[in-house]
Scaffold this active site. Structure first.
Site, PDB file in Angstrom:
ATOM      1  N   HIS A   1       0.851  -1.188   0.000  1.00  0.00           N
ATOM      2  CA  HIS A   1       0.000   0.000   0.000  1.00  0.00           C
ATOM      3  C   HIS A   1       0.886   1.236   0.000  1.00  0.00           C
ATOM      4  O   HIS A   1       1.964   1.226   0.587  1.00  0.00           O
ATOM      5  CB  HIS A   1      -0.909   0.019   1.242  1.00  0.00           C
ATOM      6  CG  HIS A   1      -2.098   0.909   1.066  1.00  0.00           C
ATOM      7  ND1 HIS A   1      -2.051   2.252   1.320  1.00  0.00           N
ATOM      8  CD2 HIS A   1      -3.344   0.642   0.619  1.00  0.00           C
ATOM      9  CE1 HIS A   1      -3.232   2.784   1.045  1.00  0.00           C
ATOM     10  NE2 HIS A   1      -4.036   1.832   0.614  1.00  0.00           N
TER      11      HIS A   1
ATOM     12  N   GLU B   1      -7.839  -5.403  -0.380  1.00  0.00           N
ATOM     13  CA  GLU B   1      -8.335  -6.142  -1.532  1.00  0.00           C
ATOM     14  C   GLU B   1      -8.249  -7.648  -1.369  1.00  0.00           C
ATOM     15  O   GLU B   1      -8.991  -8.398  -2.006  1.00  0.00           O
ATOM     16  CB  GLU B   1      -7.596  -5.703  -2.811  1.00  0.00           C
ATOM     17  CG  GLU B   1      -7.709  -4.230  -3.131  1.00  0.00           C
ATOM     18  CD  GLU B   1      -9.114  -3.787  -3.534  1.00  0.00           C
ATOM     19  OE1 GLU B   1     -10.087  -4.199  -2.876  1.00  0.00           O
ATOM     20  OE2 GLU B   1      -9.224  -3.031  -4.496  1.00  0.00           O
TER      21      GLU B   1
HETATM   22  N1  ACO Z   1       4.112  -7.523  -4.538  1.00  0.00           N
HETATM   23  C1  ACO Z   1       5.426  -7.508  -4.827  1.00  0.00           C
HETATM   24  N2  ACO Z   1       6.189  -6.401  -4.759  1.00  0.00           N
HETATM   25  C2  ACO Z   1       5.582  -5.268  -4.404  1.00  0.00           C
HETATM   26  C3  ACO Z   1       4.217  -5.211  -4.073  1.00  0.00           C
HETATM   27  C4  ACO Z   1       3.471  -6.409  -4.158  1.00  0.00           C
HETATM   28  N3  ACO Z   1       2.167  -6.438  -3.893  1.00  0.00           N
HETATM   29  N4  ACO Z   1       3.891  -3.939  -3.738  1.00  0.00           N
HETATM   30  C5  ACO Z   1       5.009  -3.213  -3.857  1.00  0.00           C
HETATM   31  N5  ACO Z   1       6.033  -4.016  -4.265  1.00  0.00           N
HETATM   32  C6  ACO Z   1       7.417  -3.633  -4.515  1.00  0.00           C
HETATM   33  C7  ACO Z   1       7.507  -2.711  -5.716  1.00  0.00           C
HETATM   34  O1  ACO Z   1       7.650  -3.442  -6.912  1.00  0.00           O
HETATM   35  C8  ACO Z   1       8.736  -1.915  -5.384  1.00  0.00           C
HETATM   36  O2  ACO Z   1       9.886  -2.685  -5.710  1.00  0.00           O
HETATM   37  P1  ACO Z   1      11.170  -1.990  -6.369  1.00  0.00           P
HETATM   38  O3  ACO Z   1      11.575  -0.922  -5.389  1.00  0.00           O
HETATM   39  O4  ACO Z   1      12.136  -3.118  -6.480  1.00  0.00           O
HETATM   40  O5  ACO Z   1      10.694  -1.441  -7.661  1.00  0.00           O
HETATM   41  C9  ACO Z   1       8.720  -1.824  -3.861  1.00  0.00           C
HETATM   42  O6  ACO Z   1       7.904  -2.890  -3.412  1.00  0.00           O
HETATM   43  C10 ACO Z   1       8.151  -0.548  -3.327  1.00  0.00           C
HETATM   44  O7  ACO Z   1       6.920  -0.317  -3.929  1.00  0.00           O
HETATM   45  P2  ACO Z   1       6.022   0.842  -3.322  1.00  0.00           P
HETATM   46  O8  ACO Z   1       6.699   2.170  -3.532  1.00  0.00           O
HETATM   47  O9  ACO Z   1       5.615   0.462  -1.973  1.00  0.00           O
HETATM   48  O10 ACO Z   1       4.756   0.737  -4.189  1.00  0.00           O
HETATM   49  P3  ACO Z   1       3.701   1.838  -4.383  1.00  0.00           P
HETATM   50  O11 ACO Z   1       3.486   2.638  -3.148  1.00  0.00           O
HETATM   51  O12 ACO Z   1       4.055   2.572  -5.617  1.00  0.00           O
HETATM   52  O13 ACO Z   1       2.494   0.908  -4.704  1.00  0.00           O
HETATM   53  C11 ACO Z   1       0.676  -0.489  -4.566  1.00  0.00           C
HETATM   54  C12 ACO Z   1       1.458   0.597  -3.843  1.00  0.00           C
HETATM   55  C13 ACO Z   1       0.330   0.001  -5.976  1.00  0.00           C
HETATM   56  C14 ACO Z   1      -0.628  -0.768  -3.821  1.00  0.00           C
HETATM   57  C15 ACO Z   1       1.530  -1.761  -4.631  1.00  0.00           C
HETATM   58  O14 ACO Z   1       1.849  -2.205  -3.337  1.00  0.00           O
HETATM   59  C16 ACO Z   1       0.897  -2.855  -5.464  1.00  0.00           C
HETATM   60  O15 ACO Z   1       1.057  -2.858  -6.676  1.00  0.00           O
HETATM   61  N6  ACO Z   1       0.186  -3.833  -4.813  1.00  0.00           N
HETATM   62  C17 ACO Z   1      -0.498  -4.887  -5.538  1.00  0.00           C
HETATM   63  C18 ACO Z   1      -1.821  -4.374  -6.112  1.00  0.00           C
HETATM   64  C19 ACO Z   1      -2.876  -4.176  -5.053  1.00  0.00           C
HETATM   65  O16 ACO Z   1      -3.062  -4.987  -4.155  1.00  0.00           O
HETATM   66  N7  ACO Z   1      -3.598  -3.044  -5.180  1.00  0.00           N
HETATM   67  C20 ACO Z   1      -4.678  -2.672  -4.248  1.00  0.00           C
HETATM   68  C21 ACO Z   1      -4.236  -1.572  -3.334  1.00  0.00           C
HETATM   69  S1  ACO Z   1      -5.486  -1.160  -2.128  1.00  0.00           S
HETATM   70  C22 ACO Z   1      -6.583  -0.182  -2.982  1.00  0.00           C
HETATM   71  O17 ACO Z   1      -6.224   0.506  -3.899  1.00  0.00           O
HETATM   72  C23 ACO Z   1      -7.977  -0.181  -2.597  1.00  0.00           C
END
Ligand code: ACO
Length: 363
Positions: free
Chosen positions: A253, A308
């Site tokens: 998140h 989710e």
């Molecule tokens: N699985 C694997 N790796 C992840 C995940 C995940 N679910 N979430 C983040 N990461 C990784 C990113 O790839 C990133 O890696 P990198 O630095 O090597 O590129 C690192 O963790 C940091 O990412 P963040 O900056 O925390 O990600 P951001 O804040 O941009 O994204 C998000 C948040 C979009 C929710 C992300 O965690 C994600 O894609 N989750 C999966 C999709 C999901 O569940 N969405 C629903 C969110 S809740 C809602 O909207 C109601």
């Protein structure tokens, strides 16, 4: 000359885009407050209509009661049903998620109803009609004597739902009705800040919701649980997905550094539903393994369960088909979108951020 790109990827993290009396997210504490109540308390005390009344009251500083919202949404469901042929005409052949986008765009002001009631009332009518159209079934007319949650299930399934199912869906609608400056709500506020109307704001907000990083995640969560299939495959499946650089849906998140408080609220709702729900112990094992694998792969970035993951299991348990998960999320979040759009119109300025130019400059 080219200007250097900034080192931190831009995502507007921590940048305030509004002053709001609607909801507050504390990502370090794992706390969500909606209209002055912690989310778990709001779910315990309030129906969706009651929570919506609180949001619209706070947004407009003009009091509206739960009973008034219930009556307005019932009437709005009828008006939307009468408009269904026009609302659905442009979307033949589209998926439910995409057809829903085109139908929201077709909504218009209804005499005697506020735009916010018109929008929130219409969404379950459209969602249910689209799901039924995909099954070659006729739409079911709304029943204004039922709650918004119970009527949503009735219009989807064609028969009055069990009380337990309607209660569970109502709890879901309250849990996700608003959530600070999430991407779709921010979109609604940007559109409202230009003094475009609430119909424009809600249409744009829904478009932002449909992406898999936001409201499109629950369907892939179920696909992941199905693909894993058995307990022995949990760890190798997750390890392989992460090795391929994939994101695990239902985890991570932008704001929460700990578990999303809505995950536990929804888990409790699923437990109360009993055996109707998908194998919760299997899902809990997947969740546990995913959290451990994410902690090992990304030790510097706390990645925990988000709303989710359990949304997918809950909506599946009350027999909402996967293709309707995002529209049903919109049914709930439209309460927040409309409240934020109204608040933006009342108190806000045109939203117009800057950018960092990294292109060529003239000599
Ligand atoms: N699985 C694997 N790796 C992840 C995940 C995940 N679910 N979430 C983040 N990461 C990784 C990113 O790839 C990133 O890696 P990198 O630095 O090597 O590129 C690192 O963790 C940091 O990412 P963040 O900056 O925390 O990600 P951001 O804040 O941009 O994204 C998000 C948040 C979009 C929710 C992300 O965690 C994600 O894609 N989750 C999966 C999709 C999901 O569940 N969405 C629903 C969110 S809740 C809602 O909207 C109601």
């Amino acid at each position: 000359m080219t200007i250097q790109s900034s080192k931190t990827p831009i995502g507007l993290d921590g940048v305030p885009a509004a002053e709001t009396a609607l909801s507050h997210v504390d990502g370090d504490k794992g706390e969500l407050i909606i209209a002055g109540e912690r989310v778990a308390d709001l779910v315990r005390k309030s129906s969706f209509e009651g929570a919506t009344a609180c949001l619209w009251t706070n947004a407009t500083a003009s009091s509206v009661t739960e009973a008034e919202v219930r009556a307005a949404l019932g009437e709005a469901r009828h008006r939307a049903y009468a408009r269904l042929p026009a609302l659905l005409s442009a979307s033949a052949g589209l998926s439910v998620v995409d057809a829903f986008r085109s139908a929201i765009a077709g909504l218009r002001a209804e005499p005697g109803l506020t735009p916010q009631a018109t929008i929130v009332g219409a969404l379950p009518v459209i969602a249910a009609a689209l799901v039924r159209r995909a099954r070659n079934a006729e739409p079911v007319a709304p029943d204004a004597t039922l709650s918004h949650a119970a009527d949503t299930l009735r219009m989807l399934q064609g028969e009055k739902p069990l009380l337990a199912e309607a209660t569970a869906l109502d709890a879901y609608l309250v849990t996700v009705c608003d959530h600070g400056m999430n991407a779709s709500t921010f979109t609604a506020r940007v559109v409202a800040s230009t003094r475009a109307d609430l119909f424009a704001a809600a249409t744009a907000a829904y478009c932002a919701l449909t992406g898999p990083l936001h409201g499109g995640a629950p369907e892939p969560v179920l696909e992941m649980l199905d693909a894993i299939g058995t307990r022995e495959r949990i760890e190798p499946w997750i390890a392989a997905a992460l090795a391929r650089g994939e994101r695990l849906m239902g985890f991570g998140h932008r704001i929460y550094r700990v578990r999303d408080p809505r995950a536990d609220v929804l888990k409790g709702v699923i437990e109360a539903l009993g055996p109707r729900a998908k194998d919760l112990s299997f899902a809990a094992e997947v969740e546990d393994a995913a959290r451990k694998a994410l902690a090992a792969t990304k030790p510097d970035r706390p990645l925990d369960t988000n709303v989710e993951f359990f949304t997918a299991i809950l909506l599946d348990a009350v027999s909402i088909p996967r293709q309707a998960f995002t529209p049903i999320f919109a049914v709930a979040r439209a309460a927040g979108w409309t409240a934020h759009a109204l608040e933006q119109q009342r108190r806000g300025r045109l939203l117009r951020p800057g950018s960092i130019y990294i292109g060529e400059m003239p000599e």
